[in-house]
Design a protein around this motif. Structure first.
Motif, mmCIF file in Angstrom:
data_model
loop_
_atom_site.group_PDB
_atom_site.id
_atom_site.type_symbol
_atom_site.label_atom_id
_atom_site.label_comp_id
_atom_site.label_asym_id
_atom_site.label_seq_id
_atom_site.Cartn_x
_atom_site.Cartn_y
_atom_site.Cartn_z
ATOM 1 N N ILE A 1 13.562 -0.304 -2.507
ATOM 2 C CA ILE A 1 14.078 0.159 -1.216
ATOM 3 C C ILE A 1 13.241 1.349 -0.769
ATOM 4 C CG2 ILE A 1 16.082 1.035 0.035
ATOM 5 C CD1 ILE A 1 17.873 -0.211 -2.090
ATOM 6 N N PRO A 2 12.428 1.192 0.250
ATOM 7 C CA PRO A 2 11.654 2.350 0.749
ATOM 8 C C PRO A 2 12.597 3.426 1.300
ATOM 9 C CG PRO A 2 10.753 0.285 1.571
ATOM 10 C CD PRO A 2 12.070 -0.043 0.951
ATOM 11 N N VAL B 1 5.196 3.544 2.885
ATOM 12 C CA VAL B 1 4.860 2.249 2.295
ATOM 13 C C VAL B 1 4.461 1.302 3.418
ATOM 14 C CG1 VAL B 1 5.701 0.272 0.974
ATOM 15 C CG2 VAL B 1 6.441 2.572 0.366
ATOM 16 N N VAL B 2 3.340 0.587 3.216
ATOM 17 C CA VAL B 2 2.894 -0.438 4.157
ATOM 18 C C VAL B 2 2.827 -1.761 3.410
ATOM 19 C CG1 VAL B 2 1.051 -1.215 5.689
ATOM 20 C CG2 VAL B 2 1.580 1.221 5.519
ATOM 21 N N ILE C 1 0.854 -1.187 0.000
ATOM 22 C CA ILE C 1 0.000 0.000 0.000
ATOM 23 C C ILE C 1 0.888 1.234 0.000
ATOM 24 C CG2 ILE C 1 -1.796 1.265 1.232
ATOM 25 C CD1 ILE C 1 -2.697 -1.383 2.426
ATOM 26 N N LEU C 2 0.756 2.079 -1.013
ATOM 27 C CA LEU C 2 1.522 3.318 -1.125
ATOM 28 C C LEU C 2 0.711 4.445 -0.499
ATOM 29 C CD1 LEU C 2 2.670 2.909 -4.853
ATOM 30 C CD2 LEU C 2 3.795 2.093 -2.773
ATOM 31 N N LEU C 3 1.279 5.069 0.510
ATOM 32 C CA LEU C 3 0.572 6.129 1.230
ATOM 33 C C LEU C 3 0.739 7.468 0.523
ATOM 34 C CD1 LEU C 3 1.606 5.204 4.893
ATOM 35 C CD2 LEU C 3 -0.338 4.366 3.567
ATOM 36 N N ARG C 4 -0.198 8.347 0.741
ATOM 37 C CA ARG C 4 -0.112 9.686 0.172
ATOM 38 C C ARG C 4 1.004 10.496 0.836
ATOM 39 N NH1 ARG C 4 -4.581 10.563 -3.012
ATOM 40 N NH2 ARG C 4 -6.340 9.137 -2.648
ATOM 41 N N SER C 5 1.418 10.088 2.006
ATOM 42 C CA SER C 5 2.476 10.789 2.742
ATOM 43 C C SER C 5 3.853 10.190 2.479
ATOM 44 C CB SER C 5 2.184 10.759 4.239
ATOM 45 O OG SER C 5 2.108 9.422 4.701
#
Length: 565
Positions: A129-130, A69-70, A62-66
């Protein structure tokens, strides 16, 4: 009643323990199976979703708007259609099916997305790589860049209920990846580095590709910016370990070393020891910071950072801190204004921000020159040994810390056969429980007594082999004196070289009439060992002529024996 979709045995962000994940129209949540704090995410924070193969089955990223990454790992292949409807109907997001490259190539193209750095091989991601997992990056060579990952100590996790922060995924396992290096040759433009079309802007200046990659990663990963405002800055500080000059930026929870090539960000929690050591030259002070985990520079680890300051260099500094923080959080720890020698100001600021005790050399020991540092060496590396209250400390390189509690015994010894052994000695520190030993060499002989008294004061076991060697030497010298006196009573013995071998090996054919060896050559009456041939008569006749000449001249010359073939 709100509809809920549940999935069991799901792992959040590479966690060790699985849990239950529930999706609802207003968001989703995850709770560990063994109990604990739950993690929730509002639907408004979901900016995108990807479906791909992962370690424990299939993963939903899940890519967050902030820019976060989850990761949810542990789904089955048949769950794809179900999850696709959930994201499309409730969150208005398409669950993108992303296949990874399995070719195993180590060359490809790196792209900077909003939340992570992606390494693509043939337009497929090989790994991601986050940015939240990147703690630091350095230019490791001309075309090489090193990307370091946050360890378990550098990022504190408040459970899964908090927003994912730096180093959170590193807590997932005992083994973790610490560093990745990229080799980036050639030149490129800013748009090409960020995934744009080449040549889209002809006026854009081309730069070294590795430098542009480094600058972009610093900006995307926000390295150094998330620490907050700088409280204090010290410029161009000489470091002996690691070697170079670095600018020191002091933040609320960390400090940063900025050099021309390397850039380090270190948390205050990693500081285990802080020492201020006066150098024996009485012109400099050494500030030694012990780190755990140690500082890494490629394959080299630095458990200690050693700085050097001039003792007469003063500085005027105003801390960038509010009155409320000064009177509250840093009460009795920091001052708003400093006007003192530089090494004292740096020590005070580190002590106040890191909340660490400053260690100095023990007052019970000084050298014969009334100094605290002992000049010595470890193998071929010269340095200074300091006796602290609870440990030895050798600086600058290799920086060595030995606690008295871990010391089993100390041996004083002297290098045998060397001229310098008369004026220097060695110290060997033996560790407990088979921890090995450390040897400090070439210590001035005049410091022996003071060291021995200090070690006994600290209750350390000391073995002095120097006195034993001295007694043996004295005994040996005593035996030599007795032997020489006996020889003088008999008479001095000349050093005749190989002539002494005649005493052991006797020529059986030779028959001497005199005990004198000299008469063998020059006695006019000696007989040849021949059989009485004519040659002997000729020799005798020559000898008689020589005797007549001696009588006439009144001088005596040695008689020569004529040799014939």
């Amino acid at each position: 009643m709100t509809a809920i979709e549940s999935f069991d045995n799901i792992y959040l962000d590479l966690s060790k323990e699985s849990g239950k994940s529930r999706f609802a129209e207003n968001g989703f949540g995850w709770k560990p199976a063994g109990g604990g704090e739950a993690y929730t995410l509002d639907s408004g924070e979901i900016g995108g979703a990807q479906w791909s193969r992962a370690a424990r089955g299939y993963e939903v990223k899940i890519l967050l708007r902030s820019s976060g990454v989850v990761q949810l790992d542990g789904f089955h292949q048949e769950d794809y259609e179900r999850l696709n409807k959930i994201f499309k109907n409730w969150y208005s997001v398409n669950l993108e099916n992303k296949e990874h490259s399995l070719r195993g190539w180590n060359w490809g193209k790196a792209e900077f997305s909003k939340a992570e750095l992606t390494f693509n091989v043939q337009n497929r991601p090989a790994f991601e790589i986050p940015y939240a997992e990147i703690s630091n990056t350095n230019l490791a060579g001309r075309n090489e860049i090193a990307v370091e990952f946050a360890g378990s100590d550098s990022g504190k996790s408040n459970g899964h209920g908090a927003t994912p922060g730096k180093g959170k995924k590193a807590l997932a396992g005992k083994d973790m990846l610490c560093e990745v290096r990229f080799y980036i040759p050639g030149t490129t433009t800013r748009k090409e580095a960020e995934g744009g079309e080449a040549g889209s802007d002809a006026d854009e200046e081309e730069k070294n590709a590795v430098t542009l990659f480094y600058d972009t990663l610093i900006e995307k990963a926000e390295i150094g910016e998330t620490a907050g405002d700088t409280i204090a800055t010290f410029l161009d500080v000489l470091h002996l370990t690691p070697r170079g000059r670095f600018d020191i930026d002091m933040y609320d929870s960390s400090f940063r070393l900025r050099g021309k090539t390397y850039d380090y960000k270190i948390q205050y929690d990693a500081i285990k020891k802080f020492m201020v050591l006066p150098k024996p030259d009485e012109l400099h002070y050494l500030l030694c910071i012990g780190l755990d985990p140690p500082l890494r520079q490629g394959q080299t680890r630095y458990p200690f950072v050693v700085m050097q300051f001039k003792s007469d260099e003063e500085v005027t500094l105003d801390l960038n801190i509010t009155e409320e923080e000064l009177n509250g959080k840093y009460k009795d720890k920091l001052q708003s204004h400093y006007e003192q020698p530089l090494h004292q100001v740096v020590a005070y600021v580190f002590k106040g921000l890191a909340n660490k005790k400053v260690t100095t050399p023990a007052k019970d020991f000084t050298t014969h020159r009334q100094q605290y540092g002992i000049k010595c060496s470890i193998k071929a590396s010269e340095g200074f040994l300091y006796c602290l209250e609870k440990a030895f400390m050798f600086v600058p390189k290799p920086a060595t810390y030995i606690s008295y509690e871990q010391t089993q015994s100390i041996t004083f010894s002297r290098v045998g056969g060397a001229v310098s052994a008369l004026s220097t000695f060695d110290i060997t520190v033996h560790m407990k429980n088979g921890g090995g030993s450390s040897q400090f060499s070439n210590i001035n002989r005049e410091d022996l007594k003071a060291l021995e008294e200090f070690f006994r004061l600290k209750g350390l076991r000391v073995k002095n082999e120097i006195d034993d060697d001295t007694n043996l030497i004295a005994a040996a010298l005593g035996d030599d004196d007795m032997a020489s006196s006996d020889e003088e009573a008999v008479g001095p013995k000349a050093d005749r070289g190989s002539a002494d071998e005649d005493e052991e090996s006797v020529d059986e054919d030779f028959q001497a009439e005199s005990e004198s060896d000299v008469a063998e050559e020059y006695d006019s009456n000696h007989e040849s060992d021949g059989s009485g041939s004519e040659e002997s008569d000729v020799d005798n006749q020559v000898d008689e002529e020589d005797d007549d000449m001696d009588d006439d001249e009144g001088e005596k010359r040695p008689k020569k024996k004529k040799k014939t073939a």
